[in-house]
Design a protein around this motif. Structure first.
Motif: not given
Length: 457
Positions: A264-265, A267-269, A271, A275
């Motif tokens: 998840l971390a 995916q935040k980077r 986008h 994921p």
């Protein structure tokens, strides 16, 4: 005394298998040896005397199956180890020279195992008159961490290459023909199957390819993203790069638990639509570029391909979420299925057909009784393996009409057998299945009444 047909001799020693109907099964056969966490698989062990290969063995360390809500569960999922470099073989005749299916299980790169009974291949081997091999490979962080000095990355892909080379060397002892090998898999197993064609190390080891629910939107990590993923893992455990070796001592269940948060971390980077966690990477050795381009380059008109998708792949992931209560649920399913599975599969198959490879595409449309599940991800597996009895607690099969399901299973299997044997699935009196061409795109639609339909771009 053991039945003669259940004992084989390979370079590692003798194996005692078990009779299952008209087939002989050999379980938990070592194709390599454990050299430690994050290390390359070693040479397979040898033994004196006769090794008992009559019972399914271990699978690699992993967390809970995220698709239990459609697939159900298996007791064997709890039999885990970091030393599970094993494969299983089913053969109709150890004295024959039968075509070989090398099957790679799915599980989102995180779960699954060739020893699980969902992939029990006794009927597939017996009715198809083929030899079937199922295989374990390392999962998640254990198989795909790239961290200089600790892990080279692509360990899972290397596991599969090692197992495939083992098959080429030893399968004749089980009655298999090493010159007629089909590599096939479902979901992440389809991704790895294509990766074996994409890799310089393995593309010459087989000549037929089966891709079921290929998640083509998942791309191999770049070196930069592999480094980012590793740094996020270190941060999760409050470790600096100089302390990376401490990952060797972290409990396996803690590493498994960390994967979700790290993904998840990540995916935040990045986008990404899907994921992206611990998946294979472009390392310049096993994978030199994106797997679709590299696989097409290697195929060169010499690889026959059988594969497709289901009509509602992503219900498996969303049927118990708030999304399933919304009015546009099925529209959402159609869009996500197309993005993750259908579009990249069609793009790959068209590229293969354009380069004169024989491609036979299908759509699995036979639905589950549950209107929130329908023709979901994984629903084709019991049809292909003809082992509905192994899916006794699978919600996706609950309430399904057994007669029509079995009839479709027999049809699908007859196509699959023919493809494994000849590279062409067609056999009378089945409906003729046209191969894709540059100018003509038709697909087989498997349903209660199967049909040929034109592919709409």
């Amino acid at each position: 005394m053991a039945d003669e047909a259940t004992v084989v001799t390979i370079s590692q020693g003798q194996l005692l298998g078990t009779k299952e109907g008209q087939t002989s099964a050999f379980y938990d056969v070592p194709y390599g040896s454990n050299q430690g966490r994050f290390k390359h698989v070693g040479a397979p062990i040898s033994w004196t005397g006769v090794r008992d290969a009559r019972q399914p063995g271990v699978i690699f360390k992993q967390g809970p199956n995220r698709l239990a809500s459609v697939m159900g569960s298996k007791p064997g999922e709890k039999n885990q180890s970091e030393d599970a470099f094993r494969l299983n073989v089913w053969t109709p005749d150890v004295r024959g020279k039968k075509p070989v299916l090398f099957w790679i299980h799915g599980g989102g790169f995180l779960t699954g195992g060739g020893a699980l009974s969902w992939y029990d291949a006794r009927h597939l081997a017996e009715h198809g008159d083929i030899v079937v091999v199922t295989v374990n490979y390392r999962l998640g962080v254990f198989g795909n961490l790239r961290l200089p000095g600790i892990s080279d990355g692509n360990l899972a892909l290397n596991d599969l290459i090692t197992a495939l080379k083992w098959v080429k060397r030893h399968i004749s002892a089980f009655g298999g023909d090493p010159e007629q090998v089909t590599v096939a898999g479902q979901s992440a197993g389809a991704w790895y199957s294509l990766a074996l064609l994409a890799s310089d190390e393995s593309y010459q080891l087989f000549n037929r390819l089966g891709l079921m629910s290929f998640p083509g939107s998942v791309e191999a990590l770049s070196a930069e993203n592999a480094q980012l993923l590793a740094s996020l893992l270190l941060s999760h455990f409050n470790l600096s790069s100089k302390q990376a070796s401490k990952l060797l001592d972290v409990a396996d269940d803690e590493l498994i638990a960390a994967q979700g948060a790290v993904t998840l971390a990540m995916q935040k980077r990045t986008h990404d639509y899907v994921p992206t966690g611990f998946v294979p990477m472009i390392d310049g050795k096993l994978l030199k570029g994106d797997i679709i381009s590299e696989a097409v380059r290697h195929a060169q008109g010499h690889v026959a391909i059988f594969g497709g998708t289901t009509t509602h792949e992503t219900t498996s992931f969303f049927h118990q979420t708030p999304q399933s209560k919304k009015a546009d649920y099925l529209d959402f399913i159609a869009t996500s299925t197309t993005t993750i599975f259908t579009e990249p599969t069609s793009r790959l198959f068209k590229a293969m057909a354009d380069r004169h490879n024989d491609v036979f595409q299908y759509v699995m449309a036979y639905p589950a009784a549950d209107p929130n599940i329908l023709a979901c991800h994984c629903i084709e597996l019991p049809f292909i393996f003809d082992n509905f009895e192994m899916w006794d607690n699978a919600p996706m099969l609950a309430g399904m009409d057994q007669l029509s399901a079995q009839q479709l299973a027999h049809q699908m299997q007859s196509y699959f057998y023919q493809f494994i044997k000849y590279g062409n699935p067609n056999i009378a009196p089945n409906l003729t299945w046209p191969k894709l061409t540059s100018n003509d795109s038709e697909t087989m639609v498997f349903n209660k009444t199967s049909s040929i339909q034109r592919i709409v771009e």
